[in-house]
Structures are given as C-alpha cells and as structure tokens.
Write a protein that holds these residues in place. Structure first.
Motif, PDB file in Angstrom:
ATOM      1  N   GLY A   1       0.810  -1.214   0.000  1.00  0.00           N
ATOM      2  CA  GLY A   1       0.000   0.000   0.000  1.00  0.00           C
ATOM      3  C   GLY A   1       0.841   1.259   0.000  1.00  0.00           C
ATOM      4  O   GLY A   1       0.386   2.330  -0.439  1.00  0.00           O
ATOM      5  N   GLN A   2       2.080   1.160   0.487  1.00  0.00           N
ATOM      6  CA  GLN A   2       2.965   2.319   0.557  1.00  0.00           C
ATOM      7  C   GLN A   2       3.978   2.363  -0.585  1.00  0.00           C
ATOM      8  O   GLN A   2       4.593   3.398  -0.833  1.00  0.00           O
ATOM      9  CB  GLN A   2       3.726   2.304   1.890  1.00  0.00           C
ATOM     10  CG  GLN A   2       2.830   2.381   3.118  1.00  0.00           C
ATOM     11  CD  GLN A   2       3.597   2.180   4.414  1.00  0.00           C
ATOM     12  OE1 GLN A   2       4.814   2.032   4.412  1.00  0.00           O
ATOM     13  NE2 GLN A   2       2.871   2.164   5.518  1.00  0.00           N
ATOM     14  N   ALA A   3       4.195   1.260  -1.278  1.00  0.00           N
ATOM     15  CA  ALA A   3       5.225   1.187  -2.309  1.00  0.00           C
ATOM     16  C   ALA A   3       4.775   1.877  -3.588  1.00  0.00           C
ATOM     17  O   ALA A   3       3.587   1.898  -3.928  1.00  0.00           O
ATOM     18  CB  ALA A   3       5.580  -0.262  -2.600  1.00  0.00           C
TER      19      ALA A   3
ATOM     20  N   ASP B   1       7.398   2.300  -9.153  1.00  0.00           N
ATOM     21  CA  ASP B   1       8.778   2.424  -9.625  1.00  0.00           C
ATOM     22  C   ASP B   1       9.798   1.818  -8.655  1.00  0.00           C
ATOM     23  O   ASP B   1      10.992   1.784  -8.974  1.00  0.00           O
ATOM     24  CB  ASP B   1       9.127   3.902  -9.845  1.00  0.00           C
ATOM     25  CG  ASP B   1       8.261   4.535 -10.927  1.00  0.00           C
ATOM     26  OD1 ASP B   1       7.907   3.825 -11.884  1.00  0.00           O
ATOM     27  OD2 ASP B   1       7.938   5.730 -10.806  1.00  0.00           O
ATOM     28  N   ASP B   2       9.343   1.358  -7.502  1.00  0.00           N
ATOM     29  CA  ASP B   2      10.252   0.791  -6.499  1.00  0.00           C
ATOM     30  C   ASP B   2      10.547  -0.670  -6.840  1.00  0.00           C
ATOM     31  O   ASP B   2      10.112  -1.594  -6.142  1.00  0.00           O
ATOM     32  CB  ASP B   2       9.641   0.894  -5.097  1.00  0.00           C
ATOM     33  CG  ASP B   2       9.483   2.329  -4.629  1.00  0.00           C
ATOM     34  OD1 ASP B   2      10.267   3.182  -5.089  1.00  0.00           O
ATOM     35  OD2 ASP B   2       8.590   2.590  -3.806  1.00  0.00           O
ATOM     36  N   ASP B   3      11.290  -0.899  -7.906  1.00  0.00           N
ATOM     37  CA  ASP B   3      11.493  -2.255  -8.412  1.00  0.00           C
ATOM     38  C   ASP B   3      12.135  -3.176  -7.377  1.00  0.00           C
ATOM     39  O   ASP B   3      11.718  -4.332  -7.213  1.00  0.00           O
ATOM     40  CB  ASP B   3      12.360  -2.221  -9.675  1.00  0.00           C
ATOM     41  CG  ASP B   3      11.662  -1.531 -10.832  1.00  0.00           C
ATOM     42  OD1 ASP B   3      10.422  -1.464 -10.800  1.00  0.00           O
ATOM     43  OD2 ASP B   3      12.350  -1.065 -11.742  1.00  0.00           O
ATOM     44  N   LEU B   4      13.163  -2.693  -6.686  1.00  0.00           N
ATOM     45  CA  LEU B   4      13.870  -3.543  -5.721  1.00  0.00           C
ATOM     46  C   LEU B   4      12.976  -3.882  -4.537  1.00  0.00           C
ATOM     47  O   LEU B   4      12.976  -5.021  -4.043  1.00  0.00           O
ATOM     48  CB  LEU B   4      15.150  -2.848  -5.244  1.00  0.00           C
ATOM     49  CG  LEU B   4      16.249  -2.683  -6.294  1.00  0.00           C
ATOM     50  CD1 LEU B   4      17.446  -1.941  -5.698  1.00  0.00           C
ATOM     51  CD2 LEU B   4      16.690  -4.037  -6.835  1.00  0.00           C
ATOM     52  N   ILE B   5      12.190  -2.897  -4.079  1.00  0.00           N
ATOM     53  CA  ILE B   5      11.282  -3.144  -2.955  1.00  0.00           C
ATOM     54  C   ILE B   5      10.215  -4.156  -3.361  1.00  0.00           C
ATOM     55  O   ILE B   5       9.918  -5.106  -2.621  1.00  0.00           O
ATOM     56  CB  ILE B   5      10.638  -1.829  -2.498  1.00  0.00           C
ATOM     57  CG1 ILE B   5      11.704  -0.912  -1.877  1.00  0.00           C
ATOM     58  CG2 ILE B   5       9.519  -2.099  -1.493  1.00  0.00           C
ATOM     59  CD1 ILE B   5      11.196   0.472  -1.527  1.00  0.00           C
ATOM     60  N   LEU B   6       9.652  -3.987  -4.545  1.00  0.00           N
ATOM     61  CA  LEU B   6       8.603  -4.901  -5.008  1.00  0.00           C
ATOM     62  C   LEU B   6       9.156  -6.311  -5.208  1.00  0.00           C
ATOM     63  O   LEU B   6       8.482  -7.300  -4.889  1.00  0.00           O
ATOM     64  CB  LEU B   6       8.001  -4.383  -6.308  1.00  0.00           C
ATOM     65  CG  LEU B   6       7.230  -3.066  -6.207  1.00  0.00           C
ATOM     66  CD1 LEU B   6       6.752  -2.617  -7.573  1.00  0.00           C
ATOM     67  CD2 LEU B   6       6.060  -3.193  -5.238  1.00  0.00           C
ATOM     68  N   ALA B   7      10.375  -6.423  -5.720  1.00  0.00           N
ATOM     69  CA  ALA B   7      10.979  -7.745  -5.898  1.00  0.00           C
ATOM     70  C   ALA B   7      11.185  -8.416  -4.548  1.00  0.00           C
ATOM     71  O   ALA B   7      10.963  -9.626  -4.395  1.00  0.00           O
ATOM     72  CB  ALA B   7      12.304  -7.612  -6.634  1.00  0.00           C
ATOM     73  N   GLY B   8      11.605  -7.648  -3.542  1.00  0.00           N
ATOM     74  CA  GLY B   8      11.786  -8.211  -2.207  1.00  0.00           C
ATOM     75  C   GLY B   8      10.476  -8.659  -1.584  1.00  0.00           C
ATOM     76  O   GLY B   8      10.405  -9.707  -0.930  1.00  0.00           O
ATOM     77  N   LEU B   9       9.427  -7.873  -1.788  1.00  0.00           N
ATOM     78  CA  LEU B   9       8.113  -8.248  -1.251  1.00  0.00           C
ATOM     79  C   LEU B   9       7.574  -9.499  -1.943  1.00  0.00           C
ATOM     80  O   LEU B   9       6.961 -10.364  -1.291  1.00  0.00           O
ATOM     81  CB  LEU B   9       7.135  -7.085  -1.414  1.00  0.00           C
ATOM     82  CG  LEU B   9       7.422  -5.849  -0.546  1.00  0.00           C
ATOM     83  CD1 LEU B   9       6.480  -4.715  -0.914  1.00  0.00           C
ATOM     84  CD2 LEU B   9       7.290  -6.191   0.938  1.00  0.00           C
TER      85      LEU B   9
END
Length: 284
Positions: free
Chosen positions: A134-136, A139-147
């Motif tokens: 909900g906060q990402a 464009d936060d590719d690295l964060i989304l990949a980690g999630l």
C-alpha cells in the motif's frame, strides 16, 4: 448473489507476476475457482462459510492454496477475503532460485496449511505485505521484488509444496562429489541429445556402475532418473513456448516414445496435462 444484500469494499496491489487482493463483501455468495496458469492462496473470514474441493471439505478457518484443483466457497453474510495470486511459471522460476535447486517442481500437495502455526505465520506475512504494498511506488522495483520473494517464501513454507525438501536437496547437491556435479552439468547440457547413462559415465571418466553408486550415495537417485527429469523439464519448456503442432511431437523429440506414458509423467510433475500446457503456450 442476492443484489438486495450487496455491499463491497475492495483493495488490490500488484507486483510483476503477483497480485494481492483484499475485499469485504456482504452478500450471499456461491463461487468456484479453478486457476489454470496461476497459484492462488486465499483466506475467507465469515461467521458462516463453507469451503471444499469435490466432495471433501476444507477447513474454513484457515487459509488454503490451489495450483489448479477446483475449490468451491459459499457464505450468506458479510465476509472478508484475502488472497495472493502468483503467476505459476514465474513462481516456479523464483522458487528454484530461492532454493538453489533447479530440479524443484512447485506442486500443492494439500489445500490446507501444514499446521495452525504455519497458517498464523502466513496471515502475519499477508498483513505485512498489505501494508507494505500500500505504501510502495510502482517504480520501487527492488522493494517490489523483495516483497514478492517474501510472499512466495512465506507461502511455500506454510503449505505442503515440497519446498523444504528442495532446500534440503540443494544443500545435499552442494555437498555432492565433484564427479556427480560434473555429471549433472553434462546431463543439463546434453539432455536434448541421444545420450545414455553410459555416455554420462564416459564424460566424467567413471564406470557406469561407479557413477550409479555415486549418484545413489550423494543424491539418493540414479543418473537415469536425473536424465529423465532433465528431458521432462525440456519438454515442459517447449510446451509452454507453444511451437509444436502436437504433444506427441514434443514427447518424441525429448526421448519419450510412448505419448501416454509421457502424459502421465508430465501430469505427475506439473499437475496438468501436457495438452493443456501446449494450449496455454499457444495462447488458446
């Protein structure tokens, strides 16, 4: 669904190859899910809810998971539905990278979780994912990949998917003798060719009997079985590319002389018929 008793509240978030959905629905609902090229994990919270697959009931108080098996649900009042949806092929590839085991086949053996502690852990992970996605930003590719990695790890360990065995198998492979690892590399590079166990033994400068003993001792399998798995995996990739006219054509190209036996082996590993995989690869 009764439209006079309908109320709906929806939230969803996506990463590449994964979707999180959460909604609250006040209605009388009868639904059936049977994912084709997806893996679905779901939790339905309601006062009166029924879940099942075929004639077997599923514990409605716990999350459940399916990679193609049909699941029905029904409720007649307000319900909160939480779901994770993974692309099946992408999840398979990521699971192999996470486990370090290229032979791992993602299959859901039981719809329910391995235990209540595992179910509770999955629900905590789901809550974390809901807040984080909900906060990402898209464009936060690295964060989304980690999630996405966190979501799949939590799911595969909460349910009976063979992932724990894959982790143990990867550790076993790393400890295998150099000769066995070289033989595995030779198999992977030449499975599409007309090779035999004798050819594998010659390639690593061992006798056939010695190679069989080394495989049994290090991996509790045989070179022939490893070659068969590599060929089945090659046929699987080709089916999903959808470039052949028939399943039999692909089966023969990968050394399976009997299409019916190939179909049985394929379904045992991938959970679907090879003809279904070919149609999916063509986009039918």
């Amino acid at each position: 669904m009764d439209p006079t008793r309908f109320a709906f509240d929806w939230f969803s978030a996506e990463t590449p190859d994964m979707t999180l959905v959460q909604y609250e629905l006040a209605a009388e609902v009868r639904s059936v899910v049977e994912p084709d090229d997806q893996i679905l994990v779901c939790r339905v919270e309601a006062l009166r809810v029924g879940l099942g697959s075929g004639h077997a009931d599923v514990d409605a108080h716990l999350p459940w998971m399916t990679d193609g098996r049909q699941v029905w649900a029904r409720w007649d009042a307000a319900a909160k539905v939480s779901a994770l949806i993974f692309d099946r092929t992408a999840a398979q590839d990521l699971a192999r990278r996470m486990s370090g085991n290229d032979a791992y086949r993602l299959r859901v053996r039981e719809l329910g979780p391995v235990g209540r502690d595992a179910a509770a852990q999955w629900e905590r992970s789901y809550a974390y994912l809901t807040a984080s996605l909900g906060q990402a930003s898209p464009d936060d590719d690295l964060i989304l990949a980690g999630l996405r990695r966190h979501a799949l790890w939590a799911t595969l360990t909460a349910f009976d998917t063979g992932f724990g065995e894959a982790l143990e198998g990867a550790a076993q492979l790393r400890q295998a003798p150099t000769t066995v690892r070289r033989a595995l590399d030779f198999i992977d590079q030449n499975a599409h060719r007309d090779i035999t166990v004798d050819d594998i033994a010659v390639a690593v400068h061992m006798s056939t009997r010695g190679l069989q003993y080394a495989f049994r001792r290090a991996l509790d399998t045989t070179p022939a079985e490893q070659l068969r798995r590599a060929r089945l995996d090659g046929a699987h990739r080709e089916l999903l590319r959808g470039r052949a006219s028939t399943v039999g054509q692909i089966a023969r190209r990968w050394g399976f002389a009997h299409p019916s036996r190939f179909a049985t082996a394929y379904r045992d590993v991938y959970g679907v018929a090879p003809s279904q995989a070919l149609r999916r690869g063509r986009g039918d």
